[in-house]
Design an enzyme around this catalytic site. Structure first.
Site, PDB file in Angstrom:
ATOM      1  N   GLU A  79       4.061  -4.424  12.415  1.00 31.31           N
ATOM      2  CA  GLU A  79       3.078  -3.361  12.213  1.00 31.31           C
ATOM      3  C   GLU A  79       1.986  -3.949  11.344  1.00 31.31           C
ATOM      4  O   GLU A  79       2.196  -4.198  10.146  1.00 31.31           O
ATOM      5  CB  GLU A  79       3.737  -2.139  11.560  1.00 31.31           C
ATOM      6  CG  GLU A  79       2.939  -0.860  11.730  1.00 31.31           C
ATOM      7  CD  GLU A  79       1.884  -0.683  10.659  1.00 31.31           C
ATOM      8  OE1 GLU A  79       0.714  -1.046  10.942  1.00 31.31           O
ATOM      9  OE2 GLU A  79       2.206  -0.212   9.581  1.00 31.31           O
TER      10      GLU A  79
ATOM     11  N   CYS B  12      -3.186   1.304   6.757  1.00 27.78           N
ATOM     12  CA  CYS B  12      -3.512   0.629   8.013  1.00 27.78           C
ATOM     13  C   CYS B  12      -4.099   1.586   9.043  1.00 27.78           C
ATOM     14  O   CYS B  12      -4.863   1.174   9.914  1.00 27.78           O
ATOM     15  CB  CYS B  12      -2.280  -0.071   8.577  1.00 27.78           C
ATOM     16  SG  CYS B  12      -0.858   1.032   8.785  1.00 27.78           S
TER      17      CYS B  12
ATOM     18  N   ASN C 225       0.798  -1.226   0.000  1.00 29.01           N
ATOM     19  CA  ASN C 225       0.000   0.000   0.000  1.00 29.01           C
ATOM     20  C   ASN C 225       0.836   1.284   0.000  1.00 29.01           C
ATOM     21  O   ASN C 225       0.606   2.176  -0.805  1.00 29.01           O
ATOM     22  CB  ASN C 225      -0.987  -0.008   1.166  1.00 29.01           C
ATOM     23  CG  ASN C 225      -0.308  -0.169   2.513  1.00 29.01           C
ATOM     24  OD1 ASN C 225       0.772  -0.752   2.627  1.00 29.01           O
ATOM     25  ND2 ASN C 225      -0.935   0.340   3.550  1.00 29.01           N
TER      26      ASN C 225
END
Length: 486
Positions: A253, A287, A154
């Protein structure tokens, strides 16, 4: 100006070379399906070569004068400045990012390089007292050795550099495995930047491959002592388990389901702008994106009306058009998963007050109201331009709704009373939360990370320095010590 799309190979031991596998991988533009590059996948032997190279060169790199190390980061920054348009073009072509998104991501990378350039001068130690007479305790900060980095699709340029640059700055070697759909932006482009800046050859290695080729060996390999992974919670849990079995430190993460709360005393226009930015930047493929908007009943109708009107103005389509806000999702699999969640939300009783169309890999915005906390669209991470709005009547209900999630990465609270917002923020189960701002924030010197299913550990600033170094105790006995027996 370099054409980064030509970097369709592996970068191992300071050399650009094909992977050893017979498996051919393709990299396609997510908007128009155009073939950007093909390359041969890396094998276990390639992976071993990469780790061996990083390990060998790291020992000399750790001894390099810190000023010389810092100079390389300065040159990397200058190289990015010189090739700014080329960086933008490859972000648009390879991941479907809009120009706005590309500029945003490049800015984040530059900040991370600048922060990491200070690390060589921050490898300080301590001298501590001892209960033993005439003893001196020296505690040194030293590199962990070699760091393995796995990055997602992303924000691949930034989320790779977020670990690569600090790890190098702290004196480590690095092997980077970018997502197979973003091998250039998240991998070889970074190698080219540091190669051009004069980083010692072999210190940074980039391999592009698929799990069928290497299995868990990226994590299990005996050389890396730390693994930094950014990606899905499912994969992150597996990587954490494998790292634990092999006594490696894992920095994870992972996913998010961030809540943005709007209190009755909030500036509604500001809250609307922050909520739109927090959901629809890069098609919601972040995220930290706000998946859930939790709005007090006193301002609910006003907020929904203004929010829906604002969302309806967002331009969707070709990411090369500078006016486009919402471009394509990364691939058809993501599109299909999003469509299924939209249909499930409707079946569970949510009301789509805005419902765009699906055109190829472009999913136009969907805004749901009448959402309850246990609906699928409120519980699952929506990595797409889809948002849920929920109505509440009290601060207690805001906390109940916000904390009703397996995730805990980011969040935001909009209120006219900053201290009220801060007190609520303390009670939200999330690693990061922002008052009168959006959920998407990442600053190079501030701790970044989540709780629960959103990950383990913190990065940025001192926290990255801690993540990619360890301490070594060396004691010096200045005078003869008397032992209880001889």
């Amino acid at each position: 100006m370099i054409d980064f799309k030509q970097l369709n190979s592996q970068y191992i031991n300071g050399k650009w070379r094909e992977g050893s596998s017979s498996r051919k991988m393709e990299n396609k533009n997510p908007y128009n399906g155009e073939l950007i590059a093909t390359y041969q996948a890396a094998t276990l032997q390639d992976l071993n070569d990469a780790y061996t190279s990083a390990n060998r060169v790291q020992k000399q790199w750790a001894k390099t004068n810190p000023i010389s190390q810092r100079d390389i980061f300065d040159k990397a920054f200058a190289y990015m400045e010189e090739n700014h348009e080329a960086l933008i073009n490859v972000i648009i072509d390879e991941i479907g990012g809009t120009r706005l998104k590309a500029e945003f991501e490049i800015g984040l990378v530059k900040n991370m390089i600048k922060e990491s350039s200070t690390f060589p001068m921050r490898m300080e130690g301590k001298i501590l007292p001892s209960p033993i007479d005439d003893k001196e305790n020296r505690v040194y900060r030293v590199p962990v050795g070699v760091v393995g980095v796995i990055s997602p699709f992303n924000f691949p340029f930034f989320l790779s550099m977020k670990s690569v640059a600090p790890a190098l700055g702290a004196g480590n070697g690095v092997v980077l495995k970018p997502h197979e759909h973003t091998s250039i932006t998240g991998g070889t482009m970074i190698a080219k930047i540091f190669e051009s800046a004069g980083l010692p050859k072999g210190l940074l290695n980039v391999i592009t491959t698929e799990i069928e080729e290497i299995g868990d060996n990226f994590v299990e390999h005996p050389i890396p002592r730390a693994i930094s992974f950014t990606g899905s919670t499912k994969v992150g849990k597996h990587i954490g388990a494998v790292a634990g079995r092999n006594l490696k430190e894992a920095h994870l993460e992972l996913g998010g389901n961030s809540a943005l709360a709007v209190l009755e005393d909030a500036d509604i226009d500001l809250a609307v702008s922050a909520a739109v930015f927090s959901r629809f930047t890069h098609q919601g493929q972040i995220c930290m994106s706000a998946n859930r908007l939790i709005v007090h009943e006193d301002v609910y109708d006003e907020f929904v009306e203004k929010y829906a009107a604002k969302v309806s103005t967002l331009t969707c389509g070709d990411p090369t058009d500078p006016n486009t806000i919402i471009g394509p999702l990364i691939n058809k699999q993501q599109v299909n998963g999003t469509v299924a969640l939209i249909e499930k939300g409707i079946a569970e009783g949510a009301t789509p007050v805005v419902k765009g169309e699906v055109k190829g890999n472009v999913v136009e915005p969907v805004v749901f109201t009448n959402v309850t906390p246990n609906m699928s669209i409120a519980q699952e991470e929506l990595f797409a331009p889809v948002i849920s709005i929920m109505k509440v009547s009290s601060d207690e209900e805001i906390l109940d709704y916000a904390n009703n999630s397996a995730y805990g990465l980011s969040g935001a609270i909009h209120t006219g009373n900053v201290e009220r917002g801060a007190e609520l923020a303390k009670q939200m189960d999330t690693g990061m939360i922002h008052i009168n701002d959006g959920t998407i924030n990442d600053e190079p010197n501030v701790a970044f990370g989540g709780v629960k299913n959103s990950g383990l550990g913190r990065l940025n600033g001192d926290w990255s320095l801690d993540a990619f170094t360890t301490t070594k105790w060396i004691s010096v006995q200045h005078k003869t010590r008397q032992y209880p027996y001889s």
